[in-house]
Design an enzyme around this catalytic site. Structure first.
Site, PDB file in Angstrom:
ATOM      1  CE  LYS A  24      50.212  36.024  42.320  1.00 21.62           C
ATOM      2  NZ  LYS A  24      49.227  37.114  42.018  1.00 21.62           N
ATOM      3  CD  GLN A  35      50.644  40.424  41.087  1.00 26.31           C
ATOM      4  OE1 GLN A  35      50.021  39.413  40.704  1.00 26.31           O
ATOM      5  NE2 GLN A  35      50.314  40.835  42.543  1.00 26.31           N
ATOM      6  CG  ASP A  49      43.283  38.141  40.186  1.00 26.39           C
ATOM      7  OD1 ASP A  49      43.765  37.290  41.236  1.00 26.39           O
ATOM      8  OD2 ASP A  49      43.969  38.784  39.603  1.00 26.39           O
TER       9      ASP A  49
HETATM   10  N1  GUN Z   1      47.976  41.847  44.405  1.00 33.41           N
HETATM   11  C1  GUN Z   1      48.054  41.490  45.407  1.00 33.41           C
HETATM   12  N2  GUN Z   1      47.211  40.327  45.621  1.00 33.41           N
HETATM   13  C2  GUN Z   1      46.797  40.135  44.453  1.00 33.41           C
HETATM   14  C3  GUN Z   1      45.949  39.140  43.737  1.00 33.41           C
HETATM   15  O1  GUN Z   1      45.398  38.203  44.468  1.00 33.41           O
HETATM   16  N3  GUN Z   1      45.808  38.947  42.555  1.00 33.41           N
HETATM   17  C4  GUN Z   1      46.461  40.231  41.772  1.00 33.41           C
HETATM   18  N4  GUN Z   1      45.972  40.342  40.727  1.00 33.41           N
HETATM   19  N5  GUN Z   1      46.827  41.247  42.335  1.00 33.41           N
HETATM   20  C5  GUN Z   1      47.077  41.174  43.432  1.00 33.41           C
END
Ligand code: GUN
Length: 295
Positions: free
Chosen positions: A54, A98, A121
């Site tokens: 990302k 995350q 998110d």
């Molecule tokens: N862990 C798995 N998918 C995601 C997501 O879309 N956002 C975040 N912050 N953590 C994740």
């Protein structure tokens, strides 16, 4: 085997990246550069990979970004302090903490502490509530938003469709169902959520026009669960042992792809389906956060 029914997530994500890049250029002419901060707690190998991907995409697109890493033993107070700092950082329009977060920290408290305007998110209760209410000013979680966009851009008719969502997690299953049931264009589906306590899952699936598999069980969706012509979206990322591979493991989805592809109307490959869309929607959410801050 024909690949004519594949939904190419990489190509559609690239198209969205181009649209997002144009918006970034427009912001830059107004002296605004979108900013996105990543927070990782601990050294979960999958999270390292995801956050790395990302952040690289952000930088490639000209989004200002950095990653803050706290140790596995970090306290809730330390993480809250870091989020407070990022909430107050005017260069940062989006904050992504995350998941998973270590057990000693209450993730509900953490996601509630991110300013809703920076919650790209879509995990803050304000944004979860807006999604349920059909208030489009909120942020939609990136993976369900990406699945929705894949369906729309592939020309799949959603209005009135029977949709089965496998999985009821807060990151995918629940927001996915909320998106598709809204009384709007490209929604208005009849949505069934199945989960680990559901009975007759195969029967539910066989009725579906669209199956969205997000329960985290390798190869759960078998050919006999899919009505010929149904659309199958595979959100799963499962590590299974594979003695033929160098690492001894490999990643597979929630769909038994080899068996299901020949009977599905459309199907996402995995990898190369939903995954790239999650990142594309994160970039789009971040740019929207910057646009709203600059308005
Ligand atoms: N862990 C798995 N998918 C995601 C997501 O879309 N956002 C975040 N912050 N953590 C994740």
């Amino acid at each position: 085997m024909s690949s004519g029914n594949l939904i190419d997530g990489r190509a559609i994500a690239e198209q969205i990246h181009q649209e997002t890049s144009a918006r970034i250029d427009a912001l830059k002419t107004r002296g605004v550069q979108p900013g996105l901060a990543f927070v990782r707690v601990g050294e979960d190998p999958a999270s390292q990979v995801y956050v790395g991907m990302k952040e690289r995409t952000s930088q490639r697109m000209g989004i200002y970004s950095f990653t803050r890493v706290l140790p596995e033993t970090a306290t809730q107070a330390e993480l809250l302090q870091l989020i407070r700092e990022l909430n107050g950082d005017s260069r940062i329009h989006g904050i992504l903490v995350q998941a998973p977060i270590p057990r000693q920290i209450d993730s509900t408290v953490i996601y509630s502490s991110v300013r809703p305007e920076k919650d790209v998110d879509g995990f803050h209760p304000m944004n979860v509530g807006k999604l349920l209410l059909g208030d489009a000013t909120g942020f939609v979680p990136c993976t369900p938003a990406g699945v929705h966009e894949l369906l729309i851009r592939s020309g799949v008719k959603i209005e009135g469709a029977e949709v089965v969502v496998l999985g009821r997690g807060n990151i995918v299953g629940k927001p996915m169902a909320a998106l598709l049931v809204q009384k709007t264009r490209n929604a208005s589906a009849t949505v069934t959520i199945c989960h680990s306590q559901s009975r007759h899952i195969a029967e539910h699936c066989r009725r579906a026009d669209i199956i969205i598999a997000a329960m985290g069980v390798a190869h759960f969706v078998k050919a006999e669960m899919v009505r010929p012509g149904a659309v199958v979206m595979d959100v799963g990322v499962n590590r299974i042992s594979d003695h033929a591979s160098k690492s001894g493991t490999r990643l597979v989805g929630d769909v038994d792809f080899a068996a299901v592809q020949p009977i599905a109307g459309r199907i996402t490959p995995n990898p190369g389906g939903v995954g790239p869309m999650t990142i594309a929607m994160l970039m789009a959410n971040t740019v929207r956060a910057a646009e709203m801050a600059a308005a």
